[in-house]
Motif scaffolding. Structure first.
Motif, PDB file in Angstrom:
ATOM      1  N   ARG A  68       0.819  -1.091  -0.103  1.00  0.00           N
ATOM      2  CA  ARG A  68      -0.087   0.073   0.039  1.00  0.00           C
ATOM      3  C   ARG A  68       0.865   1.037  -0.019  1.00  0.00           C
ATOM      4  N   SER A  69       0.320   2.403  -0.548  1.00  0.00           N
ATOM      5  CA  SER A  69       1.184   3.674  -0.542  1.00  0.00           C
ATOM      6  C   SER A  69       1.408   4.171   1.007  1.00  0.00           C
ATOM      7  N   GLY A  70       2.745   4.319   1.185  1.00  0.00           N
ATOM      8  CA  GLY A  70       2.807   4.645   2.386  1.00  0.00           C
ATOM      9  C   GLY A  70       3.940   3.736   3.224  1.00  0.00           C
ATOM     10  N   ASP A  71       3.534   2.345   2.990  1.00  0.00           N
ATOM     11  CA  ASP A  71       4.134   1.046   3.436  1.00  0.00           C
ATOM     12  C   ASP A  71       5.684   1.447   3.514  1.00  0.00           C
ATOM     13  N   LYS A  72       6.533   0.835   4.812  1.00  0.00           N
ATOM     14  CA  LYS A  72       8.041   1.036   4.649  1.00  0.00           C
ATOM     15  C   LYS A  72       8.723  -0.326   4.213  1.00  0.00           C
ATOM     16  N   VAL A  73       9.873  -0.168   3.651  1.00  0.00           N
ATOM     17  CA  VAL A  73      10.377  -1.228   3.160  1.00  0.00           C
ATOM     18  C   VAL A  73      11.846  -1.058   3.534  1.00  0.00           C
ATOM     19  N   LYS A  74      12.790  -2.367   3.640  1.00  0.00           N
ATOM     20  CA  LYS A  74      13.961  -2.211   3.928  1.00  0.00           C
ATOM     21  C   LYS A  74      14.794  -2.808   2.894  1.00  0.00           C
ATOM     22  N   LEU A  75      15.857  -1.975   2.272  1.00  0.00           N
ATOM     23  CA  LEU A  75      16.430  -2.190   0.820  1.00  0.00           C
ATOM     24  C   LEU A  75      17.874  -2.594   1.195  1.00  0.00           C
ATOM     25  N   GLU A  76      18.421  -3.466   0.187  1.00  0.00           N
ATOM     26  CA  GLU A  76      19.630  -4.014   0.179  1.00  0.00           C
ATOM     27  C   GLU A  76      20.056  -3.928  -1.178  1.00  0.00           C
ATOM     28  N   THR A  82      27.828  -3.243  -1.681  1.00  0.00           N
ATOM     29  CA  THR A  82      26.402  -3.156  -1.028  1.00  0.00           C
ATOM     30  C   THR A  82      25.975  -1.769  -0.296  1.00  0.00           C
ATOM     31  N   ILE A  83      24.926  -1.241  -0.678  1.00  0.00           N
ATOM     32  CA  ILE A  83      24.432  -0.248   0.211  1.00  0.00           C
ATOM     33  C   ILE A  83      22.888  -0.677   0.903  1.00  0.00           C
ATOM     34  N   HIS A  84      22.719  -0.159   2.008  1.00  0.00           N
ATOM     35  CA  HIS A  84      21.716  -0.290   2.973  1.00  0.00           C
ATOM     36  C   HIS A  84      20.805   1.053   3.251  1.00  0.00           C
ATOM     37  N   CYS A  85      19.521   0.778   3.058  1.00  0.00           N
ATOM     38  CA  CYS A  85      18.563   1.853   3.531  1.00  0.00           C
ATOM     39  C   CYS A  85      17.419   1.467   3.662  1.00  0.00           C
ATOM     40  N   PHE A  86      16.358   2.413   4.194  1.00  0.00           N
ATOM     41  CA  PHE A  86      14.795   2.180   4.100  1.00  0.00           C
ATOM     42  C   PHE A  86      14.192   2.944   3.213  1.00  0.00           C
ATOM     43  N   GLY A  87      12.915   2.527   2.770  1.00  0.00           N
ATOM     44  CA  GLY A  87      12.250   3.002   1.820  1.00  0.00           C
ATOM     45  C   GLY A  87      10.693   3.171   2.140  1.00  0.00           C
ATOM     46  N   GLN A  88      10.099   4.067   1.285  1.00  0.00           N
ATOM     47  CA  GLN A  88       8.597   4.315   1.560  1.00  0.00           C
ATOM     48  C   GLN A  88       8.040   3.993   0.219  1.00  0.00           C
ATOM     49  N   ILE A  89       7.012   3.319   0.219  1.00  0.00           N
ATOM     50  CA  ILE A  89       6.079   3.096  -1.416  1.00  0.00           C
ATOM     51  C   ILE A  89       5.581   3.992  -1.403  1.00  0.00           C
ATOM     52  N   ARG A  90       5.902   4.486  -2.826  1.00  0.00           N
ATOM     53  CA  ARG A  90       4.768   5.888  -3.178  1.00  0.00           C
ATOM     54  C   ARG A  90       3.654   5.447  -4.008  1.00  0.00           C
ATOM     55  N   LYS A  91       4.136   4.212  -4.861  1.00  0.00           N
ATOM     56  CA  LYS A  91       3.031   3.608  -5.622  1.00  0.00           C
ATOM     57  C   LYS A  91       3.204   2.382  -6.190  1.00  0.00           C
ATOM     58  N   ALA A  92       2.311   1.650  -6.213  1.00  0.00           N
ATOM     59  CA  ALA A  92       2.516   0.155  -6.748  1.00  0.00           C
ATOM     60  C   ALA A  92       1.397  -0.127  -7.819  1.00  0.00           C
ATOM     61  N   TRP A  93       1.823  -0.711  -8.805  1.00  0.00           N
ATOM     62  CA  TRP A  93       0.856  -0.865 -10.088  1.00  0.00           C
ATOM     63  C   TRP A  93       1.582  -2.042 -10.725  1.00  0.00           C
ATOM     64  N   THR A  94       0.393  -2.568 -11.754  1.00  0.00           N
ATOM     65  CA  THR A  94       0.745  -3.937 -12.476  1.00  0.00           C
ATOM     66  C   THR A  94       1.459  -3.521 -13.755  1.00  0.00           C
ATOM     67  N   SER A  95       2.529  -3.974 -14.109  1.00  0.00           N
ATOM     68  CA  SER A  95       3.126  -3.868 -15.379  1.00  0.00           C
ATOM     69  C   SER A  95       2.338  -3.839 -16.642  1.00  0.00           C
ATOM     70  N   PRO A  96       2.331  -2.993 -17.326  1.00  0.00           N
ATOM     71  CA  PRO A  96       1.304  -2.901 -18.648  1.00  0.00           C
ATOM     72  C   PRO A  96       2.116  -3.771 -19.916  1.00  0.00           C
ATOM     73  N   ASP A  97       3.234  -4.227 -19.621  1.00  0.00           N
ATOM     74  CA  ASP A  97       4.001  -5.237 -20.455  1.00  0.00           C
ATOM     75  C   ASP A  97       3.813  -6.635 -19.904  1.00  0.00           C
ATOM     76  N   ASP A  98       3.488  -6.884 -18.724  1.00  0.00           N
ATOM     77  CA  ASP A  98       3.617  -8.058 -18.159  1.00  0.00           C
ATOM     78  C   ASP A  98       2.667  -8.364 -16.841  1.00  0.00           C
ATOM     79  N   PRO A  99       1.255  -8.574 -17.096  1.00  0.00           N
ATOM     80  CA  PRO A  99       0.436  -8.515 -15.833  1.00  0.00           C
ATOM     81  C   PRO A  99       0.756  -9.102 -14.458  1.00  0.00           C
ATOM     82  N   ARG A 100       1.826 -10.090 -14.855  1.00  0.00           N
ATOM     83  CA  ARG A 100       2.304 -10.903 -13.670  1.00  0.00           C
ATOM     84  C   ARG A 100       3.340 -10.062 -12.688  1.00  0.00           C
TER      85      ARG A 100
END
Length: 401
Positions: free
Chosen positions: A335-343, A352-370
């Motif tokens: 969901r928009s606003g969810d936090k994630v941990k990234l490597e 390697t770098i590490h940080c946290f991120g926040q979901i801005r948007k999530a959508w299905t790829s128009p090229d591949d619905p999977r």
């Protein structure tokens, strides 16, 4: 004295001559010595090393392998004149004699003319002129190379790459990684950008002696425009390392480059304003596929102490955020606003770098619905890792616009 080259043909539309000395790495990743765009080539596909008079080609764990005479091999001794295949790319090893280092570039030109003699770049009368005369004439016309002596110019050219492109072929596209500069030696090149609707706006037509790519070299940002050939063309590519050495030894060269860069930037902005052109490059993003480990952190995940995690690759990345695609994932997972941990795995020497991120948007790829695409904003970035990312994207020639 011997000189060694790789003659490379990609999809019968782009042909290149790479001078080689010492270890050479080949792959799609921008940290390779020879960078190939064909999707059948792995990020780190192969390497070439010299030992006791022998050049050896070795597979470095690629998906599609190395082939000699239609047989897949783990490695092979390179033989002059023989062709090898990595994915769909043909690679021919060439050995040439040159009495001194300054002759290597001219030898390269002769090899290009004989290896790719099907390329009709010029009228018959012009083609009859010596290649050395035509190529050096083109290089000497380049403004930022004007302060350099002829001996230094030949030294620079010895480490450069020659490319031939057919009519209408792409040299690079908006968002591509790259810090090299191209010089037009034969032919003509179109420079253009596209708006949000995909409409093209022509910015310039470049001819013999003109150069392109200085914006990415100086700013460290991804390519800001598209470059395609208008006719069959020959270009020389000067790599990032050679350019850094050049501007360090001759500061006037960088001064000229910066002047051209600022004039072109001002001209582009004026053109955009006159045509009410909407520039979509507010936050330039580097289209390099980097390995990414992602873990979703929500209140329910933390309560269960088992965050969902995925291994994927970046679609693009900037200093402020990243886009990734996940396969076979329920869109309701994010969901928009969810936090994630990234490597994030950067090439050497950053690693390697590490940080946290926040979901801005999530959508299905128009090229591949999977495929589920996530747009992620970086937050809580450790200073040392933020510095690594900035160095990776911008490099040490970075200037502000």
């Amino acid at each position: 004295m011997k000189a060694y080259y790789l003659a490379i043909e990609e999809k019968s539309i782009r042909k290149s001559i790479y001078p080689i000395n010492g270890k050479v790495t080949i792959g799609r990743g921008i940290d390779n010595t020879v960078v190939l765009s064909d999707p059948t080539v792995s990020r780190s596909h192969a390497k070439i090393e010299y030992n006791e008079g022998i050049w050896f080609l070795e597979d470095t764990g690629s998906a599609n392998g190395i082939f000699v005479d239609h047989n897949r091999v783990k490695g092979a001794v390179l033989e002059p004149g023989r062709t090898y295949h990595i994915g769909r790319v043909a690679l021919t090893f060439i050995q040439s004699d040159a009495s001194n280092r300054n002759e290597h570039f001219l030898k390269t030109a002769e090899i290009l003319s004989t290896s790719f003699d099907d390329l009709a770049l010029l009228a018959e009368g012009e083609r009859a002129k010596p290649w050395s005369e035509r190529l050096l004439r083109g290089i000497e016309m380049v403004p930022f190379l004007a302060p350099i002596t002829k001996a230094e110019l030949l030294k620079l050219a010895n480490n450069a790459t020659l490319h031939t492109f057919q009519d209408g072929q792409a040299i690079f596209s908006e968002g591509d990684p790259g810090r090299s500069i191209y010089v037009v030696l034969e032919g003509r090149v179109r420079i253009f950008v596209r708006d949000h609707y995909g409409r093209a706006l022509d910015l310039a037509t470049l001819e013999i002696g003109d150069f392109l790519g200085e914006m990415s070299f100086l700013t460290g940002k991804p390519r800001s425009a598209n470059a395609t050939t208008l006719v069959s063309s020959l270009l020389i590519e000067i790599g990032y390392t050679s350019l850094k050495s050049l501007i360090k030894a001759e500061p006037r060269a960088k001064k000229i480059l910066v002047e051209y860069y600022r004039n072109r930037l001002a001209g582009n902005k004026k053109t955009f304003a006159e045509l009410n052109f909407e520039d979509r490059r507010k936050d330039p993003r580097l289209r390099d596929m980097l390995p990414v480990s992602l873990a979703l952190i929500t209140e329910s995940n933390r309560a269960g102490n088992r965050p969902n995690s995925w291994e994927t690759s970046s679609l693009d990345i900037s200093v402020s955020g990243i886009r990734v695609a996940l396969s076979e994932v329920d869109p309701k997972t994010f969901r928009s606003g969810d936090k994630v941990k990234l490597e994030i795995q950067l090439p050497d020497p950053w690693k390697t770098i590490h940080c946290f991120g926040q979901i801005r948007k999530a959508w299905t790829s128009p090229d591949d619905p999977r495929m589920l695409v996530l747009g992620i904003k970086f937050i809580n970035f450790p200073l040392i890792d933020a510095k690594k990312l900035k160095e990776y994207i911008y490099g040490d020639t970075h200037i502000e616009e």
